[in-house]
Scaffold this active site. Structure first.
Site, PDB file in Angstrom:
ATOM      1  CD  GLN A   1      -2.747  -1.245   2.467  1.00 32.79           C
ATOM      2  OE1 GLN A   1      -2.191  -1.248   3.557  1.00 32.79           O
ATOM      3  NE2 GLN A   1      -4.059  -1.338   2.336  1.00 32.79           N
ATOM      4  CG  PHE A   2       0.799   3.974  -2.938  1.00 27.53           C
ATOM      5  CD1 PHE A   2       1.955   4.387  -3.594  1.00 27.53           C
ATOM      6  CD2 PHE A   2      -0.012   3.038  -3.555  1.00 27.53           C
ATOM      7  CE1 PHE A   2       2.281   3.891  -4.843  1.00 27.53           C
ATOM      8  CE2 PHE A   2       0.299   2.538  -4.804  1.00 27.53           C
ATOM      9  CZ  PHE A   2       1.458   2.964  -5.452  1.00 27.53           C
TER      10      PHE A   2
ATOM     11  CG  HIS B   1      14.346  -3.033  -1.577  1.00 20.74           C
ATOM     12  ND1 HIS B   1      15.042  -3.712  -2.526  1.00 20.74           N
ATOM     13  CD2 HIS B   1      13.390  -2.337  -2.239  1.00 20.74           C
ATOM     14  CE1 HIS B   1      14.543  -3.454  -3.715  1.00 20.74           C
ATOM     15  NE2 HIS B   1      13.537  -2.608  -3.574  1.00 20.74           N
TER      16      HIS B   1
ATOM     17  CG  ASP C   1      13.627   2.623  -3.463  1.00 17.52           C
ATOM     18  OD1 ASP C   1      13.602   1.830  -4.396  1.00 17.52           O
ATOM     19  OD2 ASP C   1      13.522   3.865  -3.602  1.00 17.52           O
TER      20      ASP C   1
ATOM     21  N   PRO D   1     -22.347   5.503 -50.708  1.00 19.53           N
ATOM     22  CG  PRO D   1     -23.474   5.032 -52.705  1.00 19.53           C
ATOM     23  CD  PRO D   1     -22.464   4.458 -51.745  1.00 19.53           C
TER      24      PRO D   1
ATOM     25  CD  GLN E   1     -21.604  15.317 -43.062  1.00 16.30           C
ATOM     26  OE1 GLN E   1     -20.852  15.461 -44.021  1.00 16.30           O
ATOM     27  NE2 GLN E   1     -21.651  16.191 -42.079  1.00 16.30           N
TER      28      GLN E   1
ATOM     29  N   GLY F   1     -16.953  13.715 -45.890  1.00 20.37           N
ATOM     30  CA  GLY F   1     -15.966  13.106 -46.780  1.00 20.37           C
ATOM     31  C   GLY F   1     -14.653  13.853 -46.761  1.00 20.37           C
TER      32      GLY F   1
ATOM     33  CB  CYS G   1     -24.990   3.859 -59.432  1.00 19.30           C
ATOM     34  SG  CYS G   1     -25.194   2.112 -59.050  1.00 19.30           S
TER      35      CYS G   1
ATOM     36  CD  GLU H   1     -25.115   9.563 -62.360  1.00 23.68           C
ATOM     37  OE1 GLU H   1     -25.557   8.468 -62.004  1.00 23.68           O
ATOM     38  OE2 GLU H   1     -23.960   9.960 -62.077  1.00 23.68           O
TER      39      GLU H   1
END
Length: 846
Positions: free
Chosen positions: A88-89, A106, A142, A516, A544, A574, A651, A748
């Site tokens: 533990q700390f 140690h 230590d 698309p 999107q 995109g 398409c 198109e």
């Protein structure tokens, strides 16, 4: 002297007993809480002697001492703290409190191997001397003044165990590494010791060994439960992905698995839940399965007289080959219980093994719950639940910075919901997840036949083409998974030796897919099914304006059991997301369907970045030639479909109809009669023929397109404007007297606009010249009863698909893709698999 003992373990117990033997008064023992109802050995010994025992789970919170804990410690009146072993700390308020300070043990000859275990480091560094140090503790723990050191010779054949038994017992071993080092050093230590002997330390009073370390990029802060690692620069964090450890350089590593001293191995993510699962009660059928598996264990562990619930597979002598056999034996008896070798390592007792198998059979195998923040909408007497966040590595997550945008319902122009808007950093995370899933995950190791998942039935109100064909696509490519193979090739022999050359078809790796908005599910299915069947992983960017379908697909894929990271979905722009996918060095293939302009830009980016493989399905201006000898009713019906199907957002839509002059007026009249019958309205109404255009920008483009046609001199027969009602509805439109040079004859529309042009009777070659006078070559069609004419025209039309006496007739087994500026590469059919495979040639001389 009044002494407080702070620590744990058998070593702590030995030091405690020695202090009492030496005549010191132990005023308090501070140790760790009981584990699974069992007290630490130090606590057990002290309680037996009637010494006050304090079991604090921690001394500090966020680096600050807990006042109540410090107060209880101070009440003991200790004159010296002895820390024989302490994971533990301990705050400095406690370390410095006694008049004689604090001493600590140690197991190394400080300052050599500072903060590390002499047992391992002494051997690793080839030291001739080993030993331990007792020193005054300070804020470095230590680095204080040394009180005492003892050393021993290290013999050439020494091991950890021999040094421990010969010299260091009962002092014990603190750990094997100084955890206060950089993340890379910690990672190297763990991977260097993977399996044997293992990098380990003591956590909460028990030995814990770490397996499966990976360095991770410092992304968002890890969230989970803290786990204190003795000597580490800061506590680790148990997250859903594993145990995150921090180096003293601020960088991180991820540990996947942990093993306890008794051999039990768990996923690091399960550390705080490892003992919490209640045993499930077995049904009669499950008890039969358990007895079958008991017989299997008995046949493998032939040296064990009887398999008890507590029998440990590995402690009973099983080896790695036995694990493979056990996994296969389970598959024979319960095909739905798909085990990985790791499952056996993590459930090594018979009871744990059976519990794990039964949970898998029930679908309750403690898989992480898929958390979805749904948006709910009521429509068609149903409540539809849609995800709206990014899908990365098996989780729905917010975009970086919480960025969102609104997705719009084209029926009335209102916002459906806010959708997460992916950023460049999100692309990097998704690609990294896909790369790990391909290179390290189970998907990359999976038998091809096991990838052939059955998608099952899907309930839908969508059009047959959108969903029906998507289902067919996944089923079709599932059948290809275990039929991807190379060939043997005869080459010149290397006399006097011989050669064998063969090819292998291998997955490419991480694939990016950009689709698309016109077919948000079907376009996803066309590319995703082939990509996954080939064994790749993927990052997909939906359009999107239509993100929700792809996100719902991600949810269903996760619930179907697709491994994490295999599929990642990133709604976004995109210019940002698509560009980063094109540029990303870890993406090895990009499949794109969209405009020719964007396709050219993507191709350039893919070339400059890392010459990634590309397939492009781009724009079209598909010609449909209708000869006078056609079946008129069929030609009208199919001609209408070729233009108006899916509101013209198709398409392969016939971008221009060439009608032989002798039947032109008759054909036009019949078309106009059919248009009058078309019902325009809500696309969810089953009787609707013509729904709204996808989004407002496209609607505005169609209005402008028709205005240009009128300006150029074409005759607008009907339509050409927005329907006067809420939403993005555009009238079915017909132009006649369209000349070859006009804008609408060349470009198109991608909308419900029929472009009619006459051609002279009998002049087949001239109409072919006009039909081919376009930079596009996606699809084409011809209507005639003359089979010779049909074959001649189909041969001369310069397009990837030619329809004869039909239109829009696509099938999952037939390759689809264009010529010229309509792109290259194929979707569907066996050809599509080759877009997601690489060919390796192997030559052997013998």
């Amino acid at each position: 002297m009044k002494i407080a003992v702070i620590g744990q373990s058998l070593f702590g117990q030995e030091v405690y007993k020695q202090l009492r033997t030496d005549g010191h008064t132990i005023v308090g023992v501070f140790t760790i809480p009981d584990k699974d109802g069992k007290a630490d050995p130090l606590a057990t010994e002290a309680e037996k002697d009637g010494v006050a025992v304090f079991k604090f789970p921690r001394w500090r919170v966020k680096g600050q001492a807990i006042p109540e804990v410090v107060a209880q410690y101070e009440a003991t009146g200790a004159e010296l703290n002895v820390l024989p072993f302490c994971s533990q700390f301990i705050p400095m308020e406690v370390i410095d409190r006694p008049k004689h300070g604090s001493i600590i043990y140690h197991p190394s000859l400080l300052p050599l191997h500072r903060g590390a275990s002499a047992i391992n480091w002494t051997l690793i560094h080839g030291d001739k001397k080993g030993g331990f140090t007792v020193f005054w503790a300070d804020d470095g723990l230590d680095t204080g003044p040394i009180l005492l050191q003892r050393e021993c010779d290290v013999e050439c054949d020494d091991t950890v165990n021999t040094i421990y038994k010969r010299f260091l017992f009962p002092e014990g071993v603190k750990g094997t590494i100084d955890w206060n080092q950089s993340a890379e050093v910690l990672h190297n230590w763990i991977r260097g010791n993977d399996k044997v002997p293992g990098a380990w330390t003591e956590v909460d009073g028990q030995k814990l060994t770490f397996y499966g370390s990976t360095l991770v990029d410092n992304g968002p802060a890890a969230t989970g439960q803290p786990l204190e690692i003795p000597g580490a620069s800061r506590p680790g964090i148990v997250t859903k992905a594993g145990l995150v450890l921090f180096g003293n350089d601020g960088k991180t590593l991820l540990v996947k698995n942990l093993q306890f001293e008794d051999g039990k191995m768990i996923a690091a993510a399960q550390y705080f839940r490892s003992g919490s699962s209640a045993a499930v009660e077995l049904t009669e059928e499950e008890r039969t399965f358990a007895e079958q598996m008991r017989e299997v264990w008995q046949s493998i562990l032939s040296n064990v007289s009887h398999i008890e619930d507590s029998t440990d597979f590995f402690k009973s002598g099983a080896a790695s080959m036995d694990v493979v056999r056990l996994v296969e034996e389970v598959k024979l008896r319960a095909a739905s219980c798909q085990l990985q070798n790791e499952d056996v390592y993590m459930n090594c007792t018979f009871q744990d093994f059976i519990q794990m198998c039964v949970r898998k059979l029930r679908g309750e195998d403690d898989e992480e719950e898929l958390l979805v923040d749904y948006v709910e909408k009521n429509t068609n007497n149903m409540t539809i639940k849609m995800p709206h966040q990014l899908f990365i590595n098996g989780e729905f997550v917010d975009a970086e910075g919480g960025k969102t945008y609104k997705t719009i319902n084209p029926t009335d122009g209102t916002a459906i919901c806010d959708v997460s808007l992916a950023q460049i950093s999100d692309v990097d995370k998704a690609v990294a997840a896909a790369k790990e899933a391909f290179e390290e995950g189970e998907w990359g190791r999976m038998n091809p036949r096991d990838r052939a998942i059955d998608s099952g039935a899907v309930y839908t109100l969508a059009l047959k083409t959108h969903v029906g064909m998507s289902i067919q696509t996944f089923r079709y490519f599932a059948g290809w998974c275990d039929k991807i193979q190379g060939s043997t090739i005869p080459i010149n022999q290397a006399r006097p030796n011989r050669n064998l050359t063969f090819t292998k078809k291998e997955p490419i790796g991480v694939c990016a897919i950009v689709i698309p908005w016109n077919y948000p599910l079907m376009m996803l299915a066309w590319k995703t099914a082939a990509c996954l069947a080939a064994g790749n992983t993927m990052v997909l960017k939906p359009a999107q304006v239509t993100p929700l379908t792809a996100l719902k697909f991600a949810e269903l894929a996760a619930r179907a059991g697709l491994p994490k990271g295999v599929i990642n979905i990133l709604p976004g722009s995109g210019a940002l997301v698509g560009q980063r996918m094109s540029d990303h060095p870890d993406v090895r293939k990009l499949g794109f369907t969209g405009s020719t302009e964007i396709g050219k830009h993507i191709m350039k980016s893919c070339a400059v970045s890392n010459v990634k493989k590309v397939s492009l399905e781009l724009g079209g201006k598909s010609p449909l030639i209708i000869f006078a000898d056609c079946d008129m009713d069929k030609a009208v019906r199919m001609g209408m479909s070729s233009v108006f199907f899916n509101k013209g957002e198709n398409c392969i839509a016939a971008g221009r109809l060439f009608v032989e002059e002798t039947i032109h007026d008759q054909f036009l009249k019949k078309v106009l009669d059919e248009i009058k019958k078309m019902k325009i309205g809500d696309p969810l109404d089953r009787s609707t023929d013509h729904g709204p255009q996808n989004h407002k920008a496209h609607l505005d483009k169609l209005v402008e397109y028709c205005q240009t046609g009128i300006k150029d001199g074409a005759t607008l027969v009907c339509g050409g404007k927005q329907v006067q009602r809420p939403g993005f509805f555009f009238e079915p439109t017909v132009f006649t007297d369209v000349q070859d040079h006009m804008y609408i004859a060349i470009e198109e529309s991608f909308g419900p606009v029929m472009i009619l042009s006459k051609f002279k009777s009998g002049d087949v070659d001239d109409v072919l010249r006009r039909a081919n006078a376009t930079e596009y070559g996606l699809a084409s069609g011809v209507f005639t009863r003359d089979i010779s004419k049909a074959l001649y025209v189909s041969e001369k039309l310069n397009a990837g698909t030619v329809f004869v006496n039909t239109y829009n007739k696509t099938d999952v087994a037939s390759p689809f893709g264009g010529f010229k500026q309509s792109g290259f590469g194929k979707d569907l059919g066996q050809d599509a698999l080759n877009e997601y495979l690489k060919t390796k040639a192997v030559t052997i001389e013998y």
